[in-house]
Motif scaffolding. Sequence first.
Motif, PDB file in Angstrom:
ATOM      1  N   PRO A 136       0.776  -0.742  -0.202  1.00 56.37           N
ATOM      2  CA  PRO A 136      -0.399  -0.204   0.135  1.00 56.37           C
ATOM      3  C   PRO A 136       0.889   1.613  -0.319  1.00 56.37           C
ATOM      4  O   PRO A 136       0.422   2.332  -0.370  1.00 56.37           O
ATOM      5  CB  PRO A 136      -0.722  -0.116   1.584  1.00 56.37           C
TER       6      PRO A 136
ATOM      7  N   MET B 209       1.837   1.919  -3.198  1.00 55.96           N
ATOM      8  CA  MET B 209       0.739   2.529  -4.440  1.00 55.96           C
ATOM      9  C   MET B 209       0.597   3.981  -3.930  1.00 55.96           C
ATOM     10  O   MET B 209       0.326   4.920  -5.094  1.00 55.96           O
ATOM     11  CB  MET B 209       0.106   1.635  -4.278  1.00 55.96           C
TER      12      MET B 209
ATOM     13  N   GLN C  23       0.628  -0.269 -10.584  1.00 57.83           N
ATOM     14  CA  GLN C  23      -0.881  -1.679 -10.314  1.00 57.83           C
ATOM     15  C   GLN C  23      -0.495  -3.340 -10.939  1.00 57.83           C
ATOM     16  O   GLN C  23      -0.755  -3.748 -10.632  1.00 57.83           O
ATOM     17  CB  GLN C  23      -1.947  -0.768 -10.915  1.00 57.83           C
TER      18      GLN C  23
ATOM     19  N   LEU D 290      -6.565  -6.016   0.621  1.00 54.14           N
ATOM     20  CA  LEU D 290      -6.119  -5.098  -0.585  1.00 54.14           C
ATOM     21  C   LEU D 290      -6.398  -5.446  -2.151  1.00 54.14           C
ATOM     22  O   LEU D 290      -6.497  -4.600  -2.782  1.00 54.14           O
ATOM     23  CB  LEU D 290      -4.697  -5.823  -0.966  1.00 54.14           C
TER      24      LEU D 290
ATOM     25  N   GLU E  88      -9.209  -2.692  -2.622  1.00 50.62           N
ATOM     26  CA  GLU E  88      -8.425  -1.592  -2.937  1.00 50.62           C
ATOM     27  C   GLU E  88      -7.769  -1.830  -4.561  1.00 50.62           C
ATOM     28  O   GLU E  88      -7.858  -0.742  -5.048  1.00 50.62           O
ATOM     29  CB  GLU E  88      -6.833  -1.689  -2.028  1.00 50.62           C
ATOM     30  N   ALA E  89      -7.133  -3.099  -5.505  1.00 49.14           N
ATOM     31  CA  ALA E  89      -6.724  -3.130  -6.503  1.00 49.14           C
ATOM     32  C   ALA E  89      -7.914  -2.701  -6.961  1.00 49.14           C
ATOM     33  O   ALA E  89      -7.705  -2.220  -8.028  1.00 49.14           O
ATOM     34  CB  ALA E  89      -5.862  -4.229  -6.467  1.00 49.14           C
TER      35      ALA E  89
ATOM     36  N   TRP F  90      -6.744   1.649  -5.940  1.00 53.54           N
ATOM     37  CA  TRP F  90      -6.233   1.677  -4.722  1.00 53.54           C
ATOM     38  C   TRP F  90      -6.244   3.316  -4.112  1.00 53.54           C
ATOM     39  O   TRP F  90      -5.555   3.850  -4.296  1.00 53.54           O
ATOM     40  CB  TRP F  90      -4.539   2.203  -5.432  1.00 53.54           C
TER      41      TRP F  90
ATOM     42  N   LEU G 219      -6.894   3.449  -1.576  1.00 52.72           N
ATOM     43  CA  LEU G 219      -6.394   3.836   0.123  1.00 52.72           C
ATOM     44  C   LEU G 219      -6.008   5.011   0.654  1.00 52.72           C
ATOM     45  O   LEU G 219      -5.267   5.812   1.572  1.00 52.72           O
ATOM     46  CB  LEU G 219      -4.768   3.685  -0.347  1.00 52.72           C
TER      47      LEU G 219
END
Length: 831
Positions: A194, A197, A205, A255, A258-259, A263, A265
């Motif tokens: 994270p 990113m 990515q 995660l 998030e992807a 992302w 975050l």
Amino acid sequence: MADYDRRQGGGGGYNNRKRRYRDDDDRDHRGPRRRYDAPPHVRIRKQLLSIAENPMRSWHEEVQSIANLFTDNWDDELLRSNFVDLLLQITVEQPLKIPFLAAVLLVANTNKSEIIDLLLAKLVSNVEAKIGEGEWRDVKLYLKLLACLQSCLEGEGVFPVLEELFDRAVDLQTASSEDTIGTELVKIILLTLPYVMVAAPDQWQQKAADLMEKTEIIASEPHTLQALIEPYHPERVEEGAPPTTSLIGLLQNQLQNEANNGWILSCLPRPWEFPVGEIEVQSKLSNPTKHPLPPISIPQTVVAGPRPLFPEVYFSVYADQDVESVPPVTNAAASLIRDALLDTINILDYNRNITARHLIEVDCFFAPRTFAARATPFDRLRDIEPPKSTWKPEDVAVDAVFSQLFQLPNPEHKLVYYHAVLTEACKLAPAAIAPSLGRAIRYLYRNIHRLDLELTDRFTDWFSHHLSNFGFTWKWTEWVDDVFLPDLHPCKAFIAGAIDKEIRLSFAQRIKNTLPEPYQALISPEKEKDVPDFKFKDPQTPFAAEGEEIAGLLKRKAADEEIQPIIERIHALALDNNLDPLVASTDVFVTCVLHVGSKSLSHVLAAIERTKDRLTDAGATSDAARAQIISSVMSYWSSHPGVAICIVEKLLNYSILTPACVINWALVSYAGRTKGDALGKMHVYELVFNTVIKVTGRVRQVVQKTNQPDAEVGNEMADAEVTAMRGLFKDMEDALVSWASGSKDEIMEVGEGEGGAGSEHERLVRRWGERWLRVFRRRAAIEETFLQEAAKEKKAVAAGVTAAGGATAGEAIAVDPAVDPTGEAVVDDVL
């Protein structure tokens, strides 16, 4: 006369006139005091140590100020060397500040790019050293710093290091599915991604997706040891209790989400992003000078390090609220914020005040609007409309501390440290922290029937200790109905245990005054007496005259020869009444010793020291006599079980008692006499648990001494200690299986209406047996792990090489049942 003249300046007579005003000539014409400017390295140190702590100052101002001060004084050699060392030190001591340290470096890189090369050289050296030592937390923190510098690293930056760590994890998992080092490496990879990113968005990515596809192989597979460290007792299938989530599996799913969402975050800070007005600085940061990352050498064989590694689960005391006051487990913020807080808590154990302050100020170190305003009442969270956050910073901080307080099999530090952190936090911000603690207590109380028994004991300890720091005040009226539950009910058992431990920390009358009327009955009149009544003062008590005589002789420290005739008289009277003479005389003698030493612990220790030989002889004569010693102690101090437990432990130290007889008394004799009720008494669990810890600690000490090259302890002694420990666990297994299965004779002999088989009482007893069994099977598995690793180390020392493997939990279950009944078959059965 010479001294007189010197006082007067060498001339004139003595002037006794007082000065009532200052002449103009006496005025200070020097002007204002000259301002002292600290040297640059001192100012930078001060600013770095306090970076991001002031919520009234913007991040970009602090970052730019420190970076400019550093680059403006680049020629100061002391500044350059101290800057790098200090920055790396803060990285592993105050993890919450890592993104801000990286931002300082990124801004400094725009003016003096040489600083990054200096830092990378030392950072890579530190990472390699920590990998060699197995200090995986420090490795993780250094990699987080590297991840935040990803935008100024050449090539793929930190990704080659993460991929090599994954290769080692695969090798370890391939060699053993029970390995925990590989799991730790995957956790480090997932917690580093994270930060890569957010430091370099929209660039990596695909690389992150490829790496996460690999980690899923390990992260998604439940670890064989996870069930062993679950904080909740495994429920029956029909109850349908959801299992606790594995931390690494949870992190992988978070995660992945998030992807899929690009992302975002949103919780992580980005102090390298400057406001619109700082176009020039932002332009330089967008096109930084690139630096090659020196190769990091990772050995083919990695070690676990000084801390034993176990799989981790995500534990929260705010899991069932109607409003989310902490990040939900579906959000990556739950793991990322928790990880940074846990590192802070465990690293700063030497200063609980600073730890508490960082916890209270947690919102300073994460992105704006991640949390609700500090001290927002929980009821007001319902009025907050999306997309504003309802996460309370106080709840997040308290949740993190409780996750360590309730970590199995053992927390990293002594439990009292976590008690102290919560106490300090409550003192620093009582209006904010106290309500959060109240909701945490209520959650744990509601789930106490599911909570692992070892954690129930920790909760009882913390609860009573915490109340002792705040006047023993609690809203006991909320639980008043539970006072009338059966003593075996988990809630009633907790209340009784907590009140008992409160009394240990104060005195009965004070605690009684803090409780509502229905609770008063739980504090008997005997608890209000500092010294218990001497039962032989009652002439109706058997052997009363003999007891009075022995007590008198002990008080005047008479010789043993004067006591022996009275003991023989007790033997004769016991035989006349068909009693065991040794048991009868042991009860009288031990009770008299306790009475003589009842004034204080030092008095009872002195009394035991004087009578040690007779007590040792009595205990060595028969199992019944040893059991009677414990019964006499527990009976005399029945109103103050904490004192009784302390005395039994001293008797163990003197070898008057053996661990086996303590276990047998608690789980067979006493539990049998009470039809299993003893299993629900927290002081009985405390006695047994402390005895087991004493035995296992002794075994570890002896085994470690045999592994030394110049060992003074022989293998025979170590083997005897290990055999005794395994025998102890086997005896506990046999006794507890009977209680857990309901096959104990004491239950079978009682009718259903009287608490026998099929009754509510029997169900509760079986439940307590199951909870006890799980705790001590886990302890047996942990000790087998230690013994296996110690055997490996001993072979390596004998072969003249350093052991390659560290202490892992992986082999805890890999025990041959034929050799050790507390091994694989037993643990698998309970789990």
